[in-house]
Design a protein around this motif. Sequence first.
Motif, mmCIF file in Angstrom:
data_model
loop_
_atom_site.group_PDB
_atom_site.id
_atom_site.type_symbol
_atom_site.label_atom_id
_atom_site.label_comp_id
_atom_site.label_asym_id
_atom_site.label_seq_id
_atom_site.Cartn_x
_atom_site.Cartn_y
_atom_site.Cartn_z
ATOM 1 N N PRO A 66 3.284 40.476 -14.155
ATOM 2 C CA PRO A 66 2.508 41.398 -13.147
ATOM 3 C C PRO A 66 1.209 41.712 -12.866
ATOM 4 N N LEU A 67 0.903 42.355 -14.703
ATOM 5 C CA LEU A 67 -0.717 43.187 -15.147
ATOM 6 C C LEU A 67 -1.344 41.644 -14.689
ATOM 7 N N ARG A 68 -0.844 40.597 -14.535
ATOM 8 C CA ARG A 68 -2.343 39.682 -14.206
ATOM 9 C C ARG A 68 -2.753 39.822 -12.920
ATOM 10 N N TYR A 69 -1.700 40.101 -12.051
ATOM 11 C CA TYR A 69 -2.262 39.605 -10.898
ATOM 12 C C TYR A 69 -3.041 41.364 -10.317
ATOM 13 N N LEU A 70 -2.070 41.987 -10.404
ATOM 14 C CA LEU A 70 -2.928 43.552 -10.337
ATOM 15 C C LEU A 70 -4.314 43.340 -11.238
ATOM 16 N N PHE A 71 -4.361 42.923 -12.116
ATOM 17 C CA PHE A 71 -5.891 43.492 -12.711
ATOM 18 C C PHE A 71 -6.930 42.661 -12.060
ATOM 19 N N ARG A 72 -6.034 41.409 -10.812
ATOM 20 C CA ARG A 72 -7.535 40.558 -10.825
ATOM 21 C C ARG A 72 -7.806 41.332 -9.298
ATOM 22 N N HIS A 73 -6.986 42.204 -8.924
ATOM 23 C CA HIS A 73 -7.937 42.753 -7.815
ATOM 24 C C HIS A 73 -7.926 43.998 -8.232
ATOM 25 N N CYS A 74 -8.500 44.934 -9.452
ATOM 26 C CA CYS A 74 -8.888 45.755 -9.458
ATOM 27 C C CYS A 74 -10.360 45.778 -10.629
ATOM 28 N N MET A 75 -10.623 44.420 -10.807
ATOM 29 C CA MET A 75 -11.682 44.433 -12.029
ATOM 30 C C MET A 75 -13.037 44.375 -11.575
ATOM 31 N N HIS A 76 -12.727 45.199 -10.535
ATOM 32 C CA HIS A 76 -14.565 45.517 -9.909
ATOM 33 C C HIS A 76 -14.299 47.513 -9.784
ATOM 34 N N MET A 77 -13.077 47.850 -10.360
ATOM 35 C CA MET A 77 -13.033 48.294 -10.489
ATOM 36 C C MET A 77 -14.343 49.962 -11.119
ATOM 37 N N ARG A 78 -14.655 50.805 -10.597
ATOM 38 C CA ARG A 78 -15.218 52.198 -11.540
ATOM 39 C C ARG A 78 -14.848 51.551 -13.405
ATOM 40 N N PRO A 79 -15.517 51.810 -14.189
ATOM 41 C CA PRO A 79 -14.697 51.877 -14.996
ATOM 42 C C PRO A 79 -14.163 53.295 -15.393
ATOM 43 N N LEU A 80 -14.337 53.671 -15.497
ATOM 44 C CA LEU A 80 -13.117 54.966 -15.539
ATOM 45 C C LEU A 80 -12.045 55.333 -14.646
ATOM 46 N N TRP A 81 -12.165 54.548 -13.830
ATOM 47 C CA TRP A 81 -10.881 54.389 -12.924
ATOM 48 C C TRP A 81 -9.968 53.171 -13.356
ATOM 49 N N LEU A 82 -10.393 52.315 -13.850
ATOM 50 C CA LEU A 82 -10.203 51.315 -14.571
ATOM 51 C C LEU A 82 -9.451 51.330 -15.261
ATOM 52 N N GLY A 83 -9.925 52.196 -16.658
ATOM 53 C CA GLY A 83 -8.867 53.129 -17.689
ATOM 54 C C GLY A 83 -8.376 53.440 -17.573
ATOM 55 N N VAL A 84 -8.184 54.513 -16.314
ATOM 56 C CA VAL A 84 -6.781 55.379 -16.570
ATOM 57 C C VAL A 84 -5.592 54.671 -15.675
#
Length: 364
Positions: A66-84
């Motif tokens: 499921p991480l694959r499909y979650l990360f697809r939609h979050c790839m363009h998040m800000r680095p800080l929020w993406l890391g969190v």
Amino acid sequence: MSSPDINESLFKKPNFWLLHISGWLFYYLVLVFDNLFLFGSYNYFGNSIVYLLIPITLMGMLLTIPLRYLFRHCMHMRPLWLGVMILGVSALLSVLWTVPKNLLLHYARGEDVFALSSIPGFEWVHLFMMVSTSFFIIMVWCSLYFGINYHFRLVDAQGQRYEAARLSHLAQIRMLRYQINPHFLFNSLNAVSTLVMRDDKQRCNRMLSQLSTFLRFSLDTDPEKKIRLHEEIRALMLYLDIEKTRFGERLEVKLHVHPDAEFALVPSLLIQPLIENAIKHAIAKMSRGGKITVRAWLEETDLILQVEDNGPLTDLAGINKDGVGLQNITDRLRVLYQDKQSLKLYVVNPNGFGVRISLPYEEN
């Protein structure tokens, strides 16, 4: 002759499932080696450790899908929020993976998995170590996922840049081939000769200056770089002034460029092929009253460029949509802007032909 697609031939992105299964298979082999030869698990489980590690590995493999499909939609998040988000999700999956894994190991030892307080493996320190190990494995999976994706995004961007440069050079070469041709030079020089015979030195000097400046701009402009719209318009006017000398009153040019659009970046020599098409297929066929209108303005985050003529065309059936000029522009826009651009052809009422180009507005 067309060159091979760089992205499809040299830098094809590998299949996710192949990498995913291969990675977890490698993890399983490492676990088997560690437990049999390094950690002494053979004393607890014997040869059954080889089979016991299969469901443990499958649990990890299924939990990370499921991480694959979650990360697809979050790839363009800000680095800080993406890391969190990555840390939070990895911590949650680590717990979800560790508990059944730990229970399975104790069940294989023949211990009561329901009496958690009596199971040594559920001591807090040991449990924390197991969660940390699971967290590390999942973070490695996340790092590989983002690393591989960002690598191939960079490769794709590089391939598109190379393709854009190739098409830009090709467009410039073709422009020089069909624009700066003997017929064009003959007409220009013939106009100069007429001005010399009339002893109109001022207009003659001005036309020669315009011709040399336009030729210099065509040859010196770096096709890999974009230029300001007002620079593109200035070069366009040099070309139009030369053509107006040929056609005289038969050619009228109107420019409507909004001040906010003057500093927008556009590919060099983008509008000139459209003007050349209008002159060749419309103005040259008219005995008088030919008019070309160029407009540029902003619509939200897009730059709109529009070229219209009042030629004899009354429907789109007479348009050569695969012509060199239009095809060059279409190819360059597609490579430079992908699906963020559009080029539309239409008929101007009551007659005439128009082209409308929409580009993302860029100033830097």
